[in-house]
Write an enzyme that holds these catalytic residues in place. Structure first.
Site: not given
Ligand code: GLN
Length: 528
Positions: A376, A501, A503
């Site tokens: 992410c 994600h 994970e």
């Molecule tokens: N802050 C980034 C976004 O909003 C990544 C978010 C995250 O890593 N969950 O796109």
């Protein structure tokens, strides 16, 4: 109709109620029952989406886009049942529903009260899996005696009256502390917390006693007598070297049979012991790899709970123990603190803090061919790193970090800005992506299309894809040919970053392909 097991906690928080509940759920599942779990959090936040990881650890994301307590991750990993919005409930969410009902005039002018309106709404949520599951295990967050938890416990009490004793039971997780100066375990805190529970009208059927020392038979008798539970229902829960070993410990003490009998059920099959065998073998590996998680909450391990669990589970499947080193990208010297790592992960996150360190860590992994997985925000930093260091766009940035950048390689897309939901404009839950054949991603997933969980606002700006592909950073998966979902650097043996994600989708026996791949690459890297 489902049977119900409430899991309450006494004496202190952090007793591992979630793990005890999930272990019992696993044991019942291994006897052929369909088991689901619900987490009730007595706080007023609608969900933990806006809570700082310092307050609440990681936010777990369900496939249908709920932002939930990290206990749901434990449930999902133990049960391999996909968690949904119905698996998580907060006092805030309950109050919101009741207040919305009231504003609509649904209560026909009566005074709206905690009992019965709030408790009725809670009971409705308890029954979410009534039709499709044999057993629902409901964990009530917090500790008995907390003011916030009272409506949930009152609803649990009423539930037992309404559903009948043989359909509802309570497991009370408690602490039996060891006082070293006296050289003794103490039962008094447990007695007090059981009394507190009985004051509310709930009689525990099982005591799950967290302890650092074995509880003797005489101590069990004492707990049984003073707390009014059968002696066989006093279960000892010692710290285990792995949480996945807890179910076997509980099975050995007869907990599964006791619960089956108490709820007047008939086991649908025997536990064949395969899960226990797998876990036992996998939890005593000889080899070790060290993986660095370079993020901003290095001191707070729960902030990256599912990432660490995914590494652990990938290690289990590859017969290697994974040592995790947390690197604080805001404070620790980079790259010095990355020396000696067999693989590096840059996990998700929000806001500016620690970004330069993350970008440095990615540069180090790329230049030194260290197996790397970006998640992410970790992918967004990978894109920024490539733009700055490979494409020479020195001011390339994410508009989350620098809204005025001339080279917004990571930005919020127009479509995204239009999504006005509670909690902001987040892309949440499962989205599909098509994987390019021949890519590392395709080799790992062995599939053309994947569904993965998202929780972010910003994206790799597709306008910059041709330029960065020319510099070596390839896009290997797209969402509807619109949004890049996976990037990789084929010049390295294992360098991959994903906008979602992974994970949240790891299981014992079924590690996530990306973590599995990372563990394998790290092992190979170690040998070379
Ligand atoms: N802050 C980034 C976004 O909003 C990544 C978010 C995250 O890593 N969950 O796109």
């Amino acid at each position: 109709m489902s049977k119900f097991i409430f899991v309450t906690g006494g004496v202190v928080s952090s007793l591992g109620k979630g793990i005890t509940g999930a272990s019992l759920a696993k044991l019942l599942q291994l006897r052929g029952f369909k088991v689901n779990m619900i987490k009730c959090d007595p706080y007023i936040n609608i969900d933990p989406g806006t809570l700082s990881p310092y307050q609440h650890g990681e936010v777990f994301v369900t496939a249908d886009g709920a932002e939930a307590d990290l206990d749901l991750g434990t449930y999902e990993r133990f049960l391999d049942v996909p968690m949904t919005k119905a698996n998580t409930t907060t006092a805030g969410g309950i109050y919101q529903t009741v207040i919305d009902n009231e504003r609509r005039g649904d209560y026909n002018g009566v005074t709206v009260q905690v009992i019965p309106h709030i408790t009725n709404e809670i009971k409705k949520r308890f029954a979410a899996f009534d039709k499709n599951f044999d057993i629902t295990i409901i964990e009530i967050g917090g500790t008995v005696g907390d003011i916030e938890g009272l409506p949930f416990l009152e609803a649990a009490r009423q539930f037992r009256v309404e559903r009948g004793r043989e359909n509802v039971m309570t497991l009370h997780a408690t602490l039996v502390p060891y006082i070293s100066s006296a050289g003794e375990l103490k039962t008094k805190p447990t007695q007090h917390s059981v009394n507190k529970l009985r004051e509310i009208g709930i009689e525990p059927d099982v005591l799950a006693c967290r302890t650092e020392h074995p509880i003797s038979d005489s101590m069990k008798k004492k707990l049984s007598l003073f707390c009014s539970v059968e002696p066989a229902a006093v279960i000892e829960v010692m710290d285990a070297p792995s949480i996945y070993l807890v179910p076997e410990e509980l099975e050995k003490q007869g907990l599964t049979d006791l619960v089956i009998k108490r709820l007047n059920l008939k086991a649908k099959k025997k536990n064949d012991g395969k899960w226990f065998d797998f876990v036992r073998k996998a939890t005593s590996p000889k080899k070790q790899i060290t993986v660095g998680i370079a993020g901003k909450y290095a001191e707070l391990k729960d902030a990256y709970k599912s990432v660490a669990e995914s590494l652990y589970l990938a290690g289990m499947s590859n017969k290697v123990s994974v040592k995790v080193k947390y690197i604080n990208t805001q404070k620790d010297p980079i790259p010095a603190s990355l020396k000696g790592l067999d693989a590096i992960i840059v996990p998700g996150g929000f806001g500016k803090r620690g970004i330069p360190g993350k970008i440095e860590a990615i540069k180090y992994a790329r230049e030194n061919k260290i197996p790397f997985l970006g998640i992410c925000l970790g992918m967004q930093c990978t894109v920024i790193e490539a733009a700055r260091n490979l494409a020479g766009l020195k001011d390339a940035d994410s508009t989350e970090i620098n809204p005025d950048t001339k080279n917004p390689v990571v930005a919020m897309m127009e479509d995204q800005k239009k999504i006005k939901k509670l909690g902001g404009t987040m892309r949440l839950g499962n989205y599909s992506a098509k994987i390019r054949k021949g890519s590392l991603a395709h080799k790992l997933y062995k599939k053309d299309t994947i569904e993965e969980r998202h929780r972010h606002r910003y994206e790799y700006n597709p306008q910059f894809v041709p330029l960065l592909e020319n510099c070596g950073l390839k896009v290997s998966a797209w969402h509807k040919e619109l949004l890049p979902e996976i990037v990789e650097y084929p010049k390295n043996p294992f360098f991959i970053a994903v906008q979602f994600h992974p994970e949240f989708a790891s299981r014992p026996l079924k590690p996530h392909p990306l973590f599995d791949g990372l563990a394998k690459a790290a092992l190979k890297n170690k040998k070379n």
